[in-house]
Design a protein around this motif. Structure first.
Motif, short mmCIF file in Angstrom:
data_model
loop_
_atom_site.label_atom_id
_atom_site.label_comp_id
_atom_site.label_asym_id
_atom_site.label_seq_id
_atom_site.Cartn_x
_atom_site.Cartn_y
_atom_site.Cartn_z
N ILE A 1 -50.34 -12.48 53.99
CA ILE A 1 -51.38 -11.58 53.62
C ILE A 1 -52.74 -11.78 53.32
O ILE A 1 -52.88 -12.57 52.29
CB ILE A 1 -50.55 -10.69 52.33
N ILE A 2 -53.67 -11.16 53.80
CA ILE A 2 -54.93 -11.41 53.55
C ILE A 2 -55.70 -10.13 52.77
O ILE A 2 -55.62 -8.92 53.01
CB ILE A 2 -56.07 -11.72 54.76
N GLN A 3 -56.23 -10.40 51.83
CA GLN A 3 -56.91 -9.36 50.97
C GLN A 3 -58.42 -9.53 51.03
O GLN A 3 -59.05 -10.64 51.03
CB GLN A 3 -56.39 -9.56 49.50
N GLY A 4 -58.92 -8.17 51.23
CA GLY A 4 -60.57 -8.18 51.15
C GLY A 4 -60.87 -7.50 49.83
O GLY A 4 -60.32 -6.72 49.23
N ILE A 5 -61.88 -8.12 49.15
CA ILE A 5 -62.42 -7.52 47.93
C ILE A 5 -63.83 -7.08 48.38
O ILE A 5 -64.57 -7.71 48.64
CB ILE A 5 -62.54 -8.53 46.68
N LEU A 6 -64.21 -5.87 47.98
CA LEU A 6 -65.18 -5.17 48.04
C LEU A 6 -65.80 -4.80 46.69
O LEU A 6 -65.44 -3.83 46.21
CB LEU A 6 -65.34 -4.17 49.01
N ASN A 7 -66.90 -5.58 46.48
CA ASN A 7 -67.40 -5.14 45.11
C ASN A 7 -68.55 -4.28 45.15
O ASN A 7 -69.58 -4.71 46.01
CB ASN A 7 -68.03 -6.54 44.30
N VAL A 8 -68.51 -3.12 44.49
CA VAL A 8 -69.66 -2.01 44.94
C VAL A 8 -70.33 -1.88 43.45
O VAL A 8 -71.06 -0.91 43.34
CB VAL A 8 -69.07 -0.72 45.18
N THR A 9 -70.30 -2.85 42.47
CA THR A 9 -71.12 -2.74 41.23
C THR A 9 -72.57 -3.28 41.58
O THR A 9 -72.62 -4.22 42.34
CB THR A 9 -70.28 -3.47 40.07
N PRO A 10 -73.51 -2.78 40.92
CA PRO A 10 -74.67 -3.37 41.20
C PRO A 10 -75.13 -4.62 40.73
O PRO A 10 -76.08 -5.33 41.05
CB PRO A 10 -75.65 -2.32 40.51
N ASP A 11 -74.12 -5.00 39.61
CA ASP A 11 -74.59 -6.56 39.17
C ASP A 11 -73.50 -7.64 39.80
O ASP A 11 -73.28 -8.37 39.55
CB ASP A 11 -74.30 -6.46 37.77
N SER A 12 -73.14 -7.18 41.13
CA SER A 12 -72.10 -8.20 41.56
C SER A 12 -72.86 -9.49 41.94
O SER A 12 -73.86 -9.49 42.51
CB SER A 12 -71.83 -7.63 43.19
N PHE A 13 -72.09 -10.77 41.51
CA PHE A 13 -72.81 -11.87 41.58
C PHE A 13 -72.62 -12.33 42.98
O PHE A 13 -73.05 -13.37 43.40
CB PHE A 13 -71.84 -12.99 40.39
N SER A 14 -71.61 -11.87 43.91
CA SER A 14 -71.34 -12.61 45.13
C SER A 14 -72.23 -11.93 46.31
O SER A 14 -72.62 -12.68 47.18
CB SER A 14 -69.93 -12.15 45.55
#
Length: 102
Positions: free
Chosen positions: A65-78
């Motif tokens: 299983i492959i999971q994708g993480i979508l960070n929608v916060t303005p302070d995202s480090f990635s």
């Protein structure tokens, strides 16, 4: 006759293609039958761990299983908040991640 509450009769196991009622009846039959040397043993496929999801879907854990993480916060480090400014951009990225296999 055995009755199941709710929609249990409508759920079908994703691998065995049997209803939950059929599987329950098989378990009851196997637990109540006498051990006889003349009885033929029915072979069952290996067990699959599944997690029921909404809308009749199942998540099968016997495969990668492959999971994708979508960070929608303005302070995202990635990604520096790349997808926090626009719902359309975040949605487009989520759909791309799904297309890529997540």
């Amino acid at each position: 006759d055995l009755e199941m509450g709710g929609d249990g009769n409508e759920i079908t196991h994703p691998v065995l293609n049997k209803s939950m009622k059929e599987l329950l009846m098989m378990l009851i039959k196997n637990n109540t039958k006498n051990c006889n040397s003349d009885d033929e043993e029915e072979e069952y496929p290996p067990a699959h761990r599944v997690l029921p999801l909404p809308r009749g879907r199942m998540l099968v854990f016997n495969e990668t299983i492959i999971q994708g993480i979508l960070n929608v916060t303005p302070d995202s480090f990635s990604d520096g908040g790349k997808f926090s400014k626009s719902v359309e951009d975040a949605l487009a990225q989520a759909l791309q991640m799904e297309k890529d296999g997540a």
